[in-house]
Design a protein around this motif. Structure first.
Motif, short mmCIF file in Angstrom:
data_model
loop_
_atom_site.label_atom_id
_atom_site.label_comp_id
_atom_site.label_asym_id
_atom_site.label_seq_id
_atom_site.Cartn_x
_atom_site.Cartn_y
_atom_site.Cartn_z
N LEU A 1 0.76 -1.20 0.14
CA LEU A 1 0.10 0.01 0.03
C LEU A 1 0.67 1.35 -0.03
O LEU A 1 0.63 2.10 -0.39
N VAL A 2 1.89 1.36 0.83
CA VAL A 2 2.86 2.46 0.66
C VAL A 2 3.63 2.61 -0.71
O VAL A 2 3.73 3.54 -1.18
N GLU A 3 3.76 1.37 -1.19
CA GLU A 3 4.53 1.47 -2.71
C GLU A 3 3.55 2.02 -3.57
O GLU A 3 3.85 3.08 -4.38
N LEU A 4 2.19 1.64 -3.42
CA LEU A 4 1.30 2.15 -4.61
C LEU A 4 0.72 3.50 -4.21
O LEU A 4 0.62 4.31 -5.06
N ALA A 5 0.83 3.91 -2.79
CA ALA A 5 0.47 5.34 -2.56
C ALA A 5 1.50 6.20 -3.03
O ALA A 5 1.19 7.35 -3.48
N THR A 6 2.75 5.83 -2.84
CA THR A 6 3.96 6.85 -3.37
C THR A 6 3.62 6.83 -4.88
O THR A 6 4.03 8.05 -5.40
N GLY A 7 3.50 5.63 -5.52
CA GLY A 7 3.57 5.83 -7.09
C GLY A 7 2.32 6.66 -7.39
O GLY A 7 2.53 7.65 -8.46
N ALA A 8 1.22 6.68 -6.72
CA ALA A 8 0.06 7.53 -6.89
C ALA A 8 0.45 8.95 -6.91
O ALA A 8 -0.03 9.82 -7.64
N LEU A 9 0.95 9.37 -5.81
CA LEU A 9 1.38 10.73 -5.49
C LEU A 9 2.48 11.11 -6.63
O LEU A 9 2.39 12.41 -6.78
N PHE A 10 3.44 10.46 -7.02
CA PHE A 10 4.35 10.90 -7.74
C PHE A 10 3.64 10.94 -9.06
O PHE A 10 3.91 12.15 -9.93
N ALA A 11 2.61 10.38 -9.36
CA ALA A 11 2.02 10.49 -11.07
C ALA A 11 1.46 11.77 -10.86
O ALA A 11 1.02 12.56 -11.79
N LEU A 12 0.24 12.01 -9.96
CA LEU A 12 -0.33 13.07 -9.72
C LEU A 12 0.42 14.32 -9.48
O LEU A 12 -0.09 15.52 -10.21
N VAL A 13 1.54 14.27 -8.94
CA VAL A 13 2.42 15.56 -8.87
C VAL A 13 2.93 15.95 -10.26
O VAL A 13 2.81 16.93 -10.63
N THR A 14 3.42 15.03 -10.86
CA THR A 14 4.05 15.06 -12.43
C THR A 14 2.86 15.70 -13.21
O THR A 14 3.23 16.47 -14.05
N ALA A 15 1.59 14.86 -13.37
CA ALA A 15 0.53 15.71 -14.14
C ALA A 15 0.36 17.03 -13.80
O ALA A 15 0.06 17.74 -14.73
N HIS A 16 0.33 17.35 -12.57
CA HIS A 16 0.05 18.69 -12.18
C HIS A 16 1.27 19.68 -12.58
O HIS A 16 0.88 20.75 -13.00
N VAL A 17 2.39 19.65 -11.86
CA VAL A 17 3.48 20.30 -12.14
C VAL A 17 3.93 20.23 -13.53
O VAL A 17 4.62 21.21 -13.85
#
Length: 262
Positions: free
Chosen positions: A77-93
């Motif tokens: 879950l930590v691995e998936l959550a970190t992946g989701a955060l990285f994807a969201l931040v990259t899509a926004h920034v």
């Protein structure tokens, strides 16, 4: 999902595997590099093929290959959550000079949140090095964009938020921890570089989210007035949310008081 966001998500999953080690070892004062990961049940070193993020946990059905001891679902879950955060931040920034700074913020948000929930502490080993790292990454972002005013704003915003939290710490002893004060400066740097509106929204959301967690606990009798409720997760969630929400919230507020939004 854009290819760059997908790639960032994959990177985040890999980083999340390392963050699991950070969450476990840093509060104990242990090295995050050595020794290699071992099963806490039988002591066997985890094989490389059993250390593939998410996939290994699924293939092993959440159990150690050697002794069949259960492996907490929190790891994938930590691995998936970190992946989701990285994807969201990259899509926004976007793939910009600023992206490394905000991926770093997302990266430290995960272990700091979990450690604060687990042991009610924001370790200096993570927070203090984040100051020079943030300053270097934000300086590179300003150099790449030519926006040196953003760097000056970041330093000013980080200082203001640090002093605000320190004043609250002094005014109401026990209301928040010194770790929260130290973290405030790091968050202020990132938020103010993004904009004053992000700093204002992030600071407000921290207290709003903290209240939304604390009030139900008080009402349900699971916490008293002297119970220490971790505030770091609310600070981090507020900061990350502000990156996405500051602009629309700012426009809404300006329209609410009758000022032009453009």
């Amino acid at each position: 999902m854009a290819p760059e966001a997908l790639l960032a998500g994959v990177l985040g999953v890999l980083v999340g595997s390392f963050l699991n080690v950070v969450v476990h070892r840093v509060p104990l004062g242990l090295s995050v590099v050595r020794p290699a990961s071992r099963c806490p049940g039988c002591g066997h070193e985890v094989r490389r093929r059993d250390n593939v993020p998410v996939l290994s946990w699924v293939l092993l059905r959440g159990r150690c290959r050697d002794c069949a001891a259960p492996i907490s679902v929190r790891y994938p879950l930590v691995e998936l959550a970190t992946g989701a955060l990285f994807a969201l931040v990259t899509a926004h920034v976007g793939v910009t000079w600023a992206l490394p700074a905000y991926l770093y913020l997302a990266g430290i948000a995960v272990p700091l949140t979990l450690i604060d929930v687990d042991v009610h502490r924001l370790p200096d080993a993570i927070v203090l090095p984040s100051y020079p790292v943030a300053l270097v990454l934000l300086t590179l972002a300003s150099a790449g964009t030519g926006d040196w005013a953003a760097l000056l704003r970041a330093v000013a915003g980080g200082t203001v938020l640090l002093l605000l939290y320190f004043a609250l710490f002094v005014a109401k002893p026990g209301g928040m921890g010194l770790g929260d004060v130290k973290l405030a400066g790091v968050l202020g740097l990132h938020l103010a570089w993004w904009g004053w509106d992000a700093l204002a929204v992030g600071a407000f959301l921290a207290f709003l989210l903290g209240g939304l967690v604390a009030v139900p606990l008080l009402l349900l009798g699971r916490a008293g007035r002297r119970t220490k409720v971790p505030f770091g997760p609310a600070m981090l969630a507020g900061a990350l949310t502000a990156l996405f929400a500051a602009e629309p919230v700012g426009r809404w507020y300006l329209s609410l008081i009758g000022l032009p939004t453009a």
